[in-house]
Scaffold this motif. Sequence first.
Motif, mmCIF file in Angstrom:
data_model
loop_
_atom_site.group_PDB
_atom_site.id
_atom_site.type_symbol
_atom_site.label_atom_id
_atom_site.label_comp_id
_atom_site.label_asym_id
_atom_site.label_seq_id
_atom_site.Cartn_x
_atom_site.Cartn_y
_atom_site.Cartn_z
ATOM 1 N N GLY A 37 0.825 -1.204 0.000
ATOM 2 C CA GLY A 37 0.000 0.000 0.000
ATOM 3 C C GLY A 37 0.861 1.256 0.000
ATOM 4 N N GLY A 38 0.155 2.406 -0.086
ATOM 5 C CA GLY A 38 0.884 3.673 -0.123
ATOM 6 C C GLY A 38 1.684 3.912 1.150
ATOM 7 N N ASP A 39 1.306 3.312 2.268
ATOM 8 C CA ASP A 39 2.041 3.500 3.532
ATOM 9 C C ASP A 39 3.083 2.412 3.748
ATOM 10 O OD1 ASP A 39 0.308 1.422 3.820
ATOM 11 O OD2 ASP A 39 -0.634 2.146 5.681
ATOM 12 N N GLY A 40 3.308 1.539 2.724
ATOM 13 C CA GLY A 40 4.331 0.489 2.817
ATOM 14 C C GLY A 40 3.850 -0.783 3.512
ATOM 15 N N VAL A 41 2.552 -0.876 3.913
ATOM 16 C CA VAL A 41 2.036 -2.048 4.617
ATOM 17 C C VAL A 41 1.529 -3.075 3.598
ATOM 18 C CG1 VAL A 41 0.307 -2.914 6.261
ATOM 19 C CG2 VAL A 41 1.446 -0.698 6.631
ATOM 20 N N ILE A 42 1.817 -4.358 3.827
ATOM 21 C CA ILE A 42 1.371 -5.449 2.962
ATOM 22 C C ILE A 42 0.218 -6.156 3.661
ATOM 23 C CG2 ILE A 42 2.024 -7.618 1.842
ATOM 24 C CD1 ILE A 42 4.915 -6.573 1.823
ATOM 25 N N GLN A 43 -0.917 -6.296 2.961
ATOM 26 C CA GLN A 43 -2.094 -6.990 3.508
ATOM 27 C C GLN A 43 -2.152 -8.410 2.908
ATOM 28 O OE1 GLN A 43 -4.049 -5.572 5.742
ATOM 29 N NE2 GLN A 43 -3.290 -3.435 5.599
ATOM 30 N N ALA A 44 -2.574 -9.403 3.737
ATOM 31 C CA ALA A 44 -2.657 -10.785 3.248
ATOM 32 C C ALA A 44 -3.784 -11.528 3.958
ATOM 33 C CB ALA A 44 -1.337 -11.517 3.461
ATOM 34 N N ALA A 60 -7.634 -5.742 3.625
ATOM 35 C CA ALA A 60 -7.951 -6.887 4.495
ATOM 36 C C ALA A 60 -9.417 -7.258 4.398
ATOM 37 C CB ALA A 60 -7.573 -6.555 5.942
ATOM 38 N N ALA A 61 -10.249 -6.339 3.946
ATOM 39 C CA ALA A 61 -11.675 -6.648 3.829
ATOM 40 C C ALA A 61 -11.937 -7.710 2.770
ATOM 41 C CB ALA A 61 -12.445 -5.366 3.493
ATOM 42 N N ALA A 62 -10.919 -7.985 1.940
ATOM 43 C CA ALA A 62 -11.089 -8.994 0.893
ATOM 44 C C ALA A 62 -10.954 -10.418 1.420
ATOM 45 C CB ALA A 62 -10.077 -8.738 -0.232
ATOM 46 N N CYS A 63 -10.584 -10.591 2.677
ATOM 47 C CA CYS A 63 -10.404 -11.946 3.220
ATOM 48 C C CYS A 63 -11.751 -12.667 3.341
ATOM 49 C CB CYS A 63 -9.745 -11.886 4.597
ATOM 50 S SG CYS A 63 -8.041 -11.268 4.516
ATOM 51 N N ARG A 64 -11.747 -14.016 3.058
ATOM 52 C CA ARG A 64 -12.959 -14.827 3.130
ATOM 53 C C ARG A 64 -13.224 -15.219 4.585
ATOM 54 N NH1 ARG A 64 -9.913 -17.232 -1.090
ATOM 55 N NH2 ARG A 64 -10.662 -16.525 -3.153
ATOM 56 N N SER A 65 -14.378 -15.873 4.756
ATOM 57 C CA SER A 65 -14.758 -16.235 6.143
ATOM 58 C C SER A 65 -13.818 -17.282 6.744
ATOM 59 C CB SER A 65 -16.204 -16.754 6.162
ATOM 60 O OG SER A 65 -16.323 -17.902 5.314
ATOM 61 N N ASN A 66 -13.169 -18.083 5.910
ATOM 62 C CA ASN A 66 -12.270 -19.121 6.432
ATOM 63 C C ASN A 66 -10.809 -18.665 6.435
ATOM 64 O OD1 ASN A 66 -12.015 -19.095 3.658
ATOM 65 N ND2 ASN A 66 -11.602 -21.300 3.484
ATOM 66 N N GLU A 67 -10.617 -17.310 6.240
ATOM 67 C CA GLU A 67 -9.259 -16.772 6.190
ATOM 68 C C GLU A 67 -9.040 -15.767 7.311
ATOM 69 O OE1 GLU A 67 -8.221 -16.887 1.423
ATOM 70 O OE2 GLU A 67 -9.290 -15.160 2.255
ATOM 71 N N VAL A 68 -7.775 -15.663 7.715
ATOM 72 C CA VAL A 68 -7.378 -14.713 8.760
ATOM 73 C C VAL A 68 -6.594 -13.588 8.096
ATOM 74 C CG1 VAL A 68 -6.049 -14.407 10.865
ATOM 75 C CG2 VAL A 68 -7.301 -16.550 10.473
ATOM 76 N N ALA A 69 -6.969 -12.299 8.420
ATOM 77 C CA ALA A 69 -6.275 -11.134 7.845
ATOM 78 C C ALA A 69 -4.947 -10.931 8.534
ATOM 79 C CB ALA A 69 -7.141 -9.882 7.988
ATOM 80 N N LEU A 70 -3.885 -10.794 7.733
ATOM 81 C CA LEU A 70 -2.539 -10.551 8.264
ATOM 82 C C LEU A 70 -1.981 -9.275 7.609
ATOM 83 C CD1 LEU A 70 -1.085 -14.167 7.922
ATOM 84 C CD2 LEU A 70 -2.127 -13.118 9.943
ATOM 85 N N SER A 71 -1.074 -8.601 8.295
ATOM 86 C CA SER A 71 -0.409 -7.420 7.699
ATOM 87 C C SER A 71 0.980 -7.286 8.277
ATOM 88 C CB SER A 71 -1.234 -6.157 7.989
ATOM 89 O OG SER A 71 -1.281 -5.902 9.384
ATOM 90 N N TRP A 72 1.890 -6.813 7.466
ATOM 91 C CA TRP A 72 3.251 -6.506 7.924
ATOM 92 C C TRP A 72 3.830 -5.395 7.053
ATOM 93 C CZ3 TRP A 72 1.797 -10.848 5.333
ATOM 94 C CH2 TRP A 72 2.395 -11.062 4.071
ATOM 95 N N ASN A 73 4.939 -4.873 7.490
ATOM 96 C CA ASN A 73 5.543 -3.708 6.822
ATOM 97 C C ASN A 73 6.814 -4.128 6.116
ATOM 98 O OD1 ASN A 73 6.849 -1.161 6.296
ATOM 99 N ND2 ASN A 73 5.397 -0.264 7.734
ATOM 100 N N GLN A 74 7.091 -3.507 4.958
ATOM 101 C CA GLN A 74 8.303 -3.811 4.224
ATOM 102 C C GLN A 74 9.537 -3.359 4.988
ATOM 103 O OE1 GLN A 74 7.435 -1.800 0.506
ATOM 104 N NE2 GLN A 74 7.666 -3.755 -0.549
#
Length: 261
Positions: A37-44, A60-74
């Motif tokens: 993203g523009g702030d350097g954060v990676i969503q997964a 992160a809103a794109a995650c499905r019901s059986n998925e867990v949202a994760l994020s980290w910075n470059q």
Amino acid sequence: MKFPTKTNRRAPALVAAGVMFGAAITGGLAYASGIPGGDGVIQACYANSGNANLRVVDDAAACRSNEVALSWNQKGVQGDTGPVGPQGPKGETGATGATGKTGATGLTGKTGATGLTGKTGATGLTGKTGATGLTGATGATGATGATGATGPQGPKGDTGPAGPAGVAPSPLFAVVSAAGVQLHGTATAVQAGRTGVYGVTFGRDVSACAYNVTVSRVINDGPPAMAIAGSWGGRNLEVDIYDAAGNLADLPFYLTVTCAN
């Protein structure tokens, strides 16, 4: 590095997945177009079941019901500020920049106070009067010339031709009624005044002429009436008519005037 924002009972498996992240790219990792993203954060999104796939997403809103949202910075955690290095050598003088635009004209300043009037300079000295020039000598009077001799008398001239015959003057006369009206004659005006007095005017000066007045009737076969004419001066005559008793009376008369020229 930021840690996952959501965990569950399978966290140990997530650590293992992180270790194998490089190797798992071709197996179950998918990329989105806006990563990072523009702030350097990676969503997964991490799947809790099945083959435990890890999907990288834009949000992160794109995650499905059986998925867990994760994020980290470059970027890693910012380290401590290092010591100041030695000053580098002076760089070369840069090229002269372009001339800036002319600034707006400043406001007109207030008019300064009027200066004091200078003192009047001293009057210069009057120059000396020049000397009067000498009067020129009067020239000598010329001698009077001699009187010339009288010339001889010329011969008598021929007699000139006779002039045209003169026009006989118009007779001056007036035939006047008792009421003062001119019945015949050459008078220019006739006026009855008081009883027995008449004024008669001609068209020329009659002050040096002779006058003759005749009363036109006799009263009661007695002595004839009398009439007197006299000049008022210039063109005017006064005619006075008297009856046989010597009283002024309104009577008709004849007036003739004879002049030398």
